[in-house]
Design an enzyme around this catalytic site. Sequence first.
Site, PDB file in Angstrom:
ATOM      1  N   TYR A   1       3.116   4.397   2.875  1.00 39.01           N
ATOM      2  CA  TYR A   1       3.038   3.361   1.830  1.00 39.01           C
ATOM      3  C   TYR A   1       1.794   3.526   0.976  1.00 39.01           C
ATOM      4  O   TYR A   1       1.666   2.893  -0.074  1.00 39.01           O
ATOM      5  CB  TYR A   1       3.086   1.964   2.465  1.00 39.01           C
ATOM      6  CG  TYR A   1       1.749   1.360   2.851  1.00 39.01           C
ATOM      7  CD1 TYR A   1       1.097   1.709   4.032  1.00 39.01           C
ATOM      8  CD2 TYR A   1       1.120   0.425   2.025  1.00 39.01           C
ATOM      9  CE1 TYR A   1      -0.116   1.150   4.373  1.00 39.01           C
ATOM     10  CE2 TYR A   1      -0.098  -0.140   2.361  1.00 39.01           C
ATOM     11  CZ  TYR A   1      -0.719   0.225   3.537  1.00 39.01           C
ATOM     12  OH  TYR A   1      -1.936  -0.322   3.875  1.00 39.01           O
ATOM     13  N   ARG A   2       0.902   4.390   1.412  1.00 37.28           N
ATOM     14  CA  ARG A   2      -0.408   4.518   0.756  1.00 37.28           C
ATOM     15  C   ARG A   2      -1.044   5.761   1.345  1.00 37.28           C
ATOM     16  O   ARG A   2      -0.813   6.071   2.522  1.00 37.28           O
ATOM     17  CB  ARG A   2      -1.192   3.267   1.135  1.00 37.28           C
ATOM     18  CG  ARG A   2      -2.591   3.106   0.634  1.00 37.28           C
ATOM     19  CD  ARG A   2      -3.108   1.783   1.191  1.00 37.28           C
ATOM     20  NE  ARG A   2      -4.472   1.528   0.813  1.00 37.28           N
ATOM     21  CZ  ARG A   2      -5.225   0.553   1.333  1.00 37.28           C
ATOM     22  NH1 ARG A   2      -4.730  -0.238   2.258  1.00 37.28           N
ATOM     23  NH2 ARG A   2      -6.462   0.377   0.933  1.00 37.28           N
TER      24      ARG A   2
ATOM     25  N   TYR B   1      -9.057   6.388   2.589  1.00 43.87           N
ATOM     26  CA  TYR B   1      -8.072   6.602   1.520  1.00 43.87           C
ATOM     27  C   TYR B   1      -8.716   7.300   0.313  1.00 43.87           C
ATOM     28  O   TYR B   1      -8.108   7.393  -0.748  1.00 43.87           O
ATOM     29  CB  TYR B   1      -7.470   5.266   1.064  1.00 43.87           C
ATOM     30  CG  TYR B   1      -6.527   4.635   2.079  1.00 43.87           C
ATOM     31  CD1 TYR B   1      -5.324   5.259   2.416  1.00 43.87           C
ATOM     32  CD2 TYR B   1      -6.837   3.433   2.687  1.00 43.87           C
ATOM     33  CE1 TYR B   1      -4.464   4.679   3.340  1.00 43.87           C
ATOM     34  CE2 TYR B   1      -5.978   2.850   3.611  1.00 43.87           C
ATOM     35  CZ  TYR B   1      -4.791   3.481   3.931  1.00 43.87           C
ATOM     36  OH  TYR B   1      -3.934   2.909   4.836  1.00 43.87           O
TER      37      TYR B   1
HETATM   38  C1  LIG Z   1     -12.373   0.664   9.946  1.00 46.50           C
HETATM   39  C2  LIG Z   1     -11.499   0.438   8.752  1.00 46.50           C
HETATM   40  C3  LIG Z   1     -10.485  -0.490   8.807  1.00 46.50           C
HETATM   41  C4  LIG Z   1      -9.664  -0.697   7.699  1.00 46.50           C
HETATM   42  N1  LIG Z   1      -8.721  -1.676   7.766  1.00 46.50           N
HETATM   43  C5  LIG Z   1      -7.956  -1.934   6.689  1.00 46.50           C
HETATM   44  C6  LIG Z   1      -7.032  -3.015   6.719  1.00 46.50           C
HETATM   45  O1  LIG Z   1      -6.983  -3.768   7.668  1.00 46.50           O
HETATM   46  N2  LIG Z   1      -6.233  -3.205   5.635  1.00 46.50           N
HETATM   47  C7  LIG Z   1      -6.346  -2.433   4.514  1.00 46.50           C
HETATM   48  O2  LIG Z   1      -5.622  -2.666   3.550  1.00 46.50           O
HETATM   49  N3  LIG Z   1      -7.223  -1.419   4.476  1.00 46.50           N
HETATM   50  C8  LIG Z   1      -8.046  -1.158   5.505  1.00 46.50           C
HETATM   51  N4  LIG Z   1      -8.989  -0.158   5.433  1.00 46.50           N
HETATM   52  C9  LIG Z   1      -9.041   0.670   4.214  1.00 46.50           C
HETATM   53  C10 LIG Z   1     -10.003   0.155   3.106  1.00 46.50           C
HETATM   54  O3  LIG Z   1     -11.327   0.231   3.568  1.00 46.50           O
HETATM   55  C11 LIG Z   1      -9.670  -1.257   2.625  1.00 46.50           C
HETATM   56  O4  LIG Z   1      -8.361  -1.326   2.121  1.00 46.50           O
HETATM   57  C12 LIG Z   1     -10.595  -1.775   1.522  1.00 46.50           C
HETATM   58  O5  LIG Z   1     -10.324  -3.138   1.288  1.00 46.50           O
HETATM   59  C13 LIG Z   1     -10.408  -1.005   0.207  1.00 46.50           C
HETATM   60  O6  LIG Z   1     -11.582  -0.963  -0.469  1.00 46.50           O
HETATM   61  P1  LIG Z   1     -11.992  -1.999  -1.614  1.00 46.50           P
HETATM   62  O7  LIG Z   1     -11.473  -3.328  -1.227  1.00 46.50           O
HETATM   63  O8  LIG Z   1     -13.471  -1.827  -1.804  1.00 46.50           O
HETATM   64  O9  LIG Z   1     -11.203  -1.483  -2.877  1.00 46.50           O
HETATM   65  P2  LIG Z   1     -11.636  -0.353  -3.925  1.00 46.50           P
HETATM   66  O10 LIG Z   1     -12.115   0.854  -3.216  1.00 46.50           O
HETATM   67  O11 LIG Z   1     -12.534  -0.942  -4.945  1.00 46.50           O
HETATM   68  O12 LIG Z   1     -10.221  -0.087  -4.591  1.00 46.50           O
HETATM   69  C14 LIG Z   1      -9.151   0.479  -3.932  1.00 46.50           C
HETATM   70  C15 LIG Z   1      -8.388   1.380  -4.902  1.00 46.50           C
HETATM   71  O13 LIG Z   1      -7.753   0.554  -5.905  1.00 46.50           O
HETATM   72  C16 LIG Z   1      -7.989   1.054  -7.213  1.00 46.50           C
HETATM   73  N5  LIG Z   1      -8.716   0.062  -7.997  1.00 46.50           N
HETATM   74  C17 LIG Z   1      -9.766  -0.652  -7.561  1.00 46.50           C
HETATM   75  N6  LIG Z   1     -10.170  -1.478  -8.502  1.00 46.50           N
HETATM   76  C18 LIG Z   1      -9.382  -1.303  -9.559  1.00 46.50           C
HETATM   77  C19 LIG Z   1      -9.331  -1.907 -10.837  1.00 46.50           C
HETATM   78  N7  LIG Z   1     -10.188  -2.854 -11.174  1.00 46.50           N
HETATM   79  N8  LIG Z   1      -8.383  -1.490 -11.709  1.00 46.50           N
HETATM   80  C20 LIG Z   1      -7.520  -0.507 -11.369  1.00 46.50           C
HETATM   81  N9  LIG Z   1      -7.517   0.093 -10.163  1.00 46.50           N
HETATM   82  C21 LIG Z   1      -8.447  -0.307  -9.254  1.00 46.50           C
HETATM   83  C22 LIG Z   1      -8.802   2.313  -7.083  1.00 46.50           C
HETATM   84  O14 LIG Z   1      -7.978   3.439  -7.200  1.00 46.50           O
HETATM   85  C23 LIG Z   1      -9.357   2.287  -5.656  1.00 46.50           C
HETATM   86  O15 LIG Z   1      -9.404   3.540  -5.079  1.00 46.50           O
HETATM   87  C24 LIG Z   1      -9.838   0.079   6.522  1.00 46.50           C
HETATM   88  C25 LIG Z   1     -10.865   1.026   6.490  1.00 46.50           C
HETATM   89  C26 LIG Z   1     -11.683   1.191   7.592  1.00 46.50           C
HETATM   90  C27 LIG Z   1     -12.781   2.191   7.519  1.00 46.50           C
END
Ligand SMILES: Cc1cc2nc3c(=O)[nH]c(=O)nc-3n(C[C@H](O)[C@H](O)[C@H](O)COP(=O)(O)OP(=O)(O)OC[C@H]3O[C@@H](n4cnc5c(N)ncnc54)[C@H](O)[C@@H]3O)c2cc1C
Length: 516
Positions: A472-473, A94
Amino acid sequence: MTSKYMALPQGVSENQFDAAIARFQAVLGAENVLIDGDVVRPYNKVMMAVPSEEHTSSAVVTATTVEQVQEVVKICNEFKVPVWTISTGRNFGYGSAAPVQRGQVVLDLRKMNKILHVDAELCTALVEPGVTYQQLYDYLEENNIPLMLSFSAPSAIAGPLGNTMDRGVGYTPYGEHFLMQCGMEVVLANGDVYRTGMGSVKGDKAWQVFKWGYGPTLDGMFTQSNYGICTKMGFWLMPKPPVFKPFEIQFDEDSDINEIVEFIRPLRIAQIIPNSVVIAGLLWEAATCNTRRSDYLSTPGATPEHILKQIQKDKHLGAWNVYCALYGTPEQVEVNFNIVKGALKKLGKGRLITQEEAGDTQPFKYRSQLMSGVPNLQEFGLYNWRGGGGSMWFAPVSQARGSECDAQYGLAKQILNKHGLDYVGEFIVGWRDMHHVIDVLYDRSTPEETQRANACFNELLDEFEKRGYAVYRVNTAFQERVAQSYGPVKRKLEQTLKRALDPNGILAPGKCGINI
Ligand SMILES: Cc1cc2nc3c(=O)[nH]c(=O)nc-3n(C[C@H](O)[C@H](O)[C@H](O)COP(=O)(O)OP(=O)(O)OC[C@H]3O[C@@H](n4cnc5c(N)ncnc54)[C@H](O)[C@@H]3O)c2cc1C
């Protein structure tokens, strides 16, 4: 002219940026202001089918307190420097940790990683942005707190706050993460610290238990947006049940998707099956178990049907692999399992596989862990299917209706195959909706394939939109495009809010297509 920065914020000269950097250093300490290419570069690594340069950050700053975040915002306003916030920064597919627009400063909140409170009786948690799911899991285990997490598949390294800010999903009964969020603290663009729900009431004790507070409820406004920086988030945790019973049902034909959805929906809506059920396509499951396309084919293009059938046979998978779980007392689980078996008998197809039959085999094992809140990284196997590090999630929403899912599946596969790519997808059943999540996997080291993936993604968006479907995203490269799908009135309102709340446009301009 060479610059000491990897990029500069739009409209900001190097001299001005030097001055902003000096101020960041004074407030945060020089060690928390990163400009050197070697340390900034990992933040710029993207998997999207666009040039990395479009998402190169100018610098990275790390904050450890709310006051420091307020100071960062103040400096950004003074120098008109835009800032892109990450919590754990694992938003793979994403946009990863890289900003939506070239030159934005990444505000990395990974060091704000305190678990502020876990209430074992009310089953709630309050965390800072940098807390990972693994950290929270370890905390619960070490303190013998019988609560269960719901998380995204990259669980161990991702975190609840960031995932919820992007309205991510998990696989337990609490799998719709924003639904389970309760209470947020947000630093606004003017530096004010705002708490949603009951959080603004002096002496309040209900911040993590009552979502709505009084007057407008604004939590949703801060997710998938650029109206504030979240510094604390509360959410609900599920009590660990006495019995957890995962099971899988395999279906042999692609065309079974219609009947699968019709079979699952009533069980899901009535909460007989309470978790976010996954209906995973063949290649998803094969890839997560380290099946590589190159094990079967050396020619480029979409994988032919006879090879798909061969993989299905070799890996003992279904064309669709449905993962569900039951939670509760032995009596509750037994009653519900009998209802599921009865419905399956009526359906007249589908191979039921229980934990006892699956043993320790993959992918059952990691699916079971996802449904019971045990972190793992098994799903990263997806990247081995084609190799080359290209991945963009195409995630249209559908009604939980067989005919709709069938139509979406057919359309997605046809477009992917036309561009020489494969359908690697799954449906995640919310209560009444489906998150149809497709990993557009491609070899990013090949410019020609990257171009095809880009064209494919555009066509997926266009053709789905023509039929009334939207995602949705989406990854940062396509956020402006997707904002257009939702129409001008919504955009105008979002812009009005942006202008009112952030007149200098310093918080992640361009995110989700929102600009001043
Ligand atoms: C193999 C694989 C499987 C995956 N499976 C899933 C899944 O099952 N479900 C799912 O939802 N996703 C999935 N993902 C996508 C993603 O990796 C996850 O959603 C992950 O949890 C998002 O990264 P993060 O939790 O580190 O959030 P971050 O990268 O820290 O944040 C996500 C976004 O939210 C915003 N944000 C973050 N922190 C803040 C803040 N403090 N204030 C304001 N805005 C903020 C930013 O814009 C950021 O880009 C997957 C990815 C891979 C590679």
